[in-house]
Design a protein around this motif. Structure first.
Motif, PDB file in Angstrom:
ATOM      1  N   GLU A   1       0.841  -1.207   0.000  1.00 13.48           N
ATOM      2  CA  GLU A   1       0.000   0.000   0.000  1.00 13.48           C
ATOM      3  C   GLU A   1       0.875   1.255   0.000  1.00 13.48           C
ATOM      4  OE1 GLU A   1      -3.206   0.477  -0.159  1.00 13.48           O
ATOM      5  OE2 GLU A   1      -4.297  -1.207   0.722  1.00 13.48           O
TER       6      GLU A   1
ATOM      7  N   GLU B   1     -11.637  -1.418  -7.215  1.00  9.77           N
ATOM      8  CA  GLU B   1     -11.629  -2.651  -6.427  1.00  9.77           C
ATOM      9  C   GLU B   1     -11.156  -3.837  -7.258  1.00  9.77           C
ATOM     10  OE1 GLU B   1     -11.942  -3.194  -3.157  1.00  9.77           O
ATOM     11  OE2 GLU B   1     -11.845  -1.008  -3.160  1.00  9.77           O
TER      12      GLU B   1
ATOM     13  N   ARG C   1      -7.355  -3.468  -7.596  1.00  4.63           N
ATOM     14  CA  ARG C   1      -6.696  -3.858  -6.346  1.00  4.63           C
ATOM     15  C   ARG C   1      -6.693  -5.378  -6.198  1.00  4.63           C
ATOM     16  NH1 ARG C   1      -5.885  -0.445  -2.085  1.00  4.63           N
ATOM     17  NH2 ARG C   1      -6.386  -2.146  -0.654  1.00  4.63           N
ATOM     18  N   ALA C   2      -7.818  -6.010  -6.532  1.00 10.47           N
ATOM     19  CA  ALA C   2      -7.914  -7.461  -6.415  1.00 10.47           C
ATOM     20  C   ALA C   2      -6.934  -8.156  -7.369  1.00 10.47           C
ATOM     21  CB  ALA C   2      -9.339  -7.913  -6.698  1.00 10.47           C
TER      22      ALA C   2
ATOM     23  N   ALA D   1      -3.567  -7.981  -5.702  1.00  9.39           N
ATOM     24  CA  ALA D   1      -3.518  -8.822  -4.500  1.00  9.39           C
ATOM     25  C   ALA D   1      -3.577 -10.309  -4.835  1.00  9.39           C
ATOM     26  CB  ALA D   1      -4.671  -8.456  -3.563  1.00  9.39           C
TER      27      ALA D   1
ATOM     28  N   ASN E   1      -0.627 -12.640  -4.221  1.00  7.54           N
ATOM     29  CA  ASN E   1      -0.235 -12.859  -2.834  1.00  7.54           C
ATOM     30  C   ASN E   1      -1.101 -13.979  -2.268  1.00  7.54           C
ATOM     31  OD1 ASN E   1      -0.180 -12.682   0.032  1.00  7.54           O
ATOM     32  ND2 ASN E   1       0.409 -10.536  -0.041  1.00  7.54           N
TER      33      ASN E   1
ATOM     34  N   GLN F   1      -1.841 -14.720   0.577  1.00  8.53           N
ATOM     35  CA  GLN F   1      -2.705 -14.217   1.642  1.00  8.53           C
ATOM     36  C   GLN F   1      -3.841 -13.359   1.099  1.00  8.53           C
ATOM     37  OE1 GLN F   1       0.145 -12.243   4.243  1.00  8.53           O
ATOM     38  NE2 GLN F   1       0.459 -14.127   5.422  1.00  8.53           N
ATOM     39  N   GLN F   2      -3.828 -13.135  -0.240  1.00  4.47           N
ATOM     40  CA  GLN F   2      -4.907 -12.403  -0.913  1.00  4.47           C
ATOM     41  C   GLN F   2      -5.080 -10.986  -0.364  1.00  4.47           C
ATOM     42  OE1 GLN F   2      -7.017 -13.983  -3.678  1.00  4.47           O
ATOM     43  NE2 GLN F   2      -4.931 -14.764  -3.578  1.00  4.47           N
ATOM     44  N   LYS F   3      -3.976 -10.297  -0.201  1.00  9.28           N
ATOM     45  CA  LYS F   3      -4.037  -8.927   0.298  1.00  9.28           C
ATOM     46  C   LYS F   3      -2.828  -8.156  -0.187  1.00  9.28           C
ATOM     47  CE  LYS F   3      -1.346  -9.465   4.532  1.00  9.28           C
ATOM     48  NZ  LYS F   3      -1.265  -9.158   5.972  1.00  9.28           N
TER      49      LYS F   3
ATOM     50  N   GLN G   1       1.193  -4.316   3.951  1.00 10.70           N
ATOM     51  CA  GLN G   1       1.125  -3.027   4.627  1.00 10.70           C
ATOM     52  C   GLN G   1       2.535  -2.507   4.894  1.00 10.70           C
ATOM     53  OE1 GLN G   1      -2.021  -1.518   5.089  1.00 10.70           O
ATOM     54  NE2 GLN G   1      -2.412  -3.267   3.741  1.00 10.70           N
TER      55      GLN G   1
END
Length: 254
Positions: A185, A205, A208-209, A212, A215, A217-219, A222
């Motif tokens: 981020e 969205e 962003r998806a 992600a 990853n 962890q699907q995120k 940070q």
């Protein structure tokens, strides 16, 4: 406070990963200089941190400016014993449309800037007999990504520089490591999201998806997660860690 008495110099320190790292190193007792190209952004960042944080307007691609900035920072807060080469830039382009100017810009900002800063700071570390050099690379330094070939090449170069310098300095009580975040981020990722939206028509969205999705962890990572890894590598207890490229990416690279 394991870093009490140490001075950390952080490039790209006004936002994102650099700002999070400044906060983490301050919490561990270090004195901190944050450097960046925009004076207003640096002042806003300093206002969020300790009153003792120093700021430095700096373009890491300018070798003379780097030498002068490092000398001035040492005069203000003492010898620099921690260097975080965090300044970076990612501009997308298909390889066939990557101009030589674009290519050189990615190398200058992401690789040569770290070379300039490390050369400027290293004599102080050698004089002190202690040092931590941490290069913020990327998972792009460990694998390939399409449409950012110049950025990927520069980050692979940064990982290579990390390994070579770690070997040179292994007997000098100076460690050199790379931290390789996945999509995090930051402003760079916000730019990537905007580019996906512009070129594909996807919503924010959906964009962003898409980022992600790589990853497990699907995120998105940070900035504090990256800063935690950096802070640990800086500690005296991490003295056996050198020449490593540590992925902070939710399992994307294993």
């Amino acid at each position: 406070m394991p870093l009490l008495g140490h001075h950390a110099f952080i490039t790209g320190g006004s936002r994102g990963i650099g700002l999070a790292c400044a906060r983490a190193l301050l919490a561990d007792g270090a004195r901190v200089t944050i450097a960046g190209r925009d004076a207003a952004s640096l002042e806003r960042a300093a206002a969020q941190l300790s009153p003792g944080v120093a700021t430095c307007v700096l373009d890491v691609t300018d070798e003379a400016a780097v030498q002068a900035a490092v000398a001035a920072a040492a005069r203000q807060l003492g010898p620099i014993t921690i260097l975080l080469n965090n300044a970076g830039q990612a501009l997308p382009a298909p390889f066939a449309k990557t101009s030589s100017r674009h290519w050189q810009q990615m190398l200058d900002v992401n690789l040569t800037g770290a070379f300039h800063c490390t050369q400027a700071v290293l004599p102080q570390m050698l004089d002190q007999g202690w040092g931590r050099i941490i290069n913020i690379a990327s998972t792009a330094g460990l694998k390939g990504y399409k449409y950012v070939s110049a950025y990927v090449a520069a980050k692979h170069g940064l990982v290579g520089l990390t390994k070579a310098l770690a070997l040179e300095l292994a007997s000098k009580n100076i460690t050199v490591n790379a931290v390789c975040p996945g999509y995090t981020e930051t402003d760079i990722v916000q730019d990537a999201i905007a580019n996906i939206m512009r070129t594909t028509g996807r919503t924010q969205e959906q964009a962003r998806a898409e980022l992600a999705a790589g990853n497990p962890q699907q995120k998105l990572v940070q900035v504090e997660e990256v800063a935690n890894a950096v802070a640990w590598l800086c500690q005296p207890a991490a003295s056996a860690m050198t020449g490593q490229s540590i992925a902070v990416a939710g399992g994307e690279v294993m």
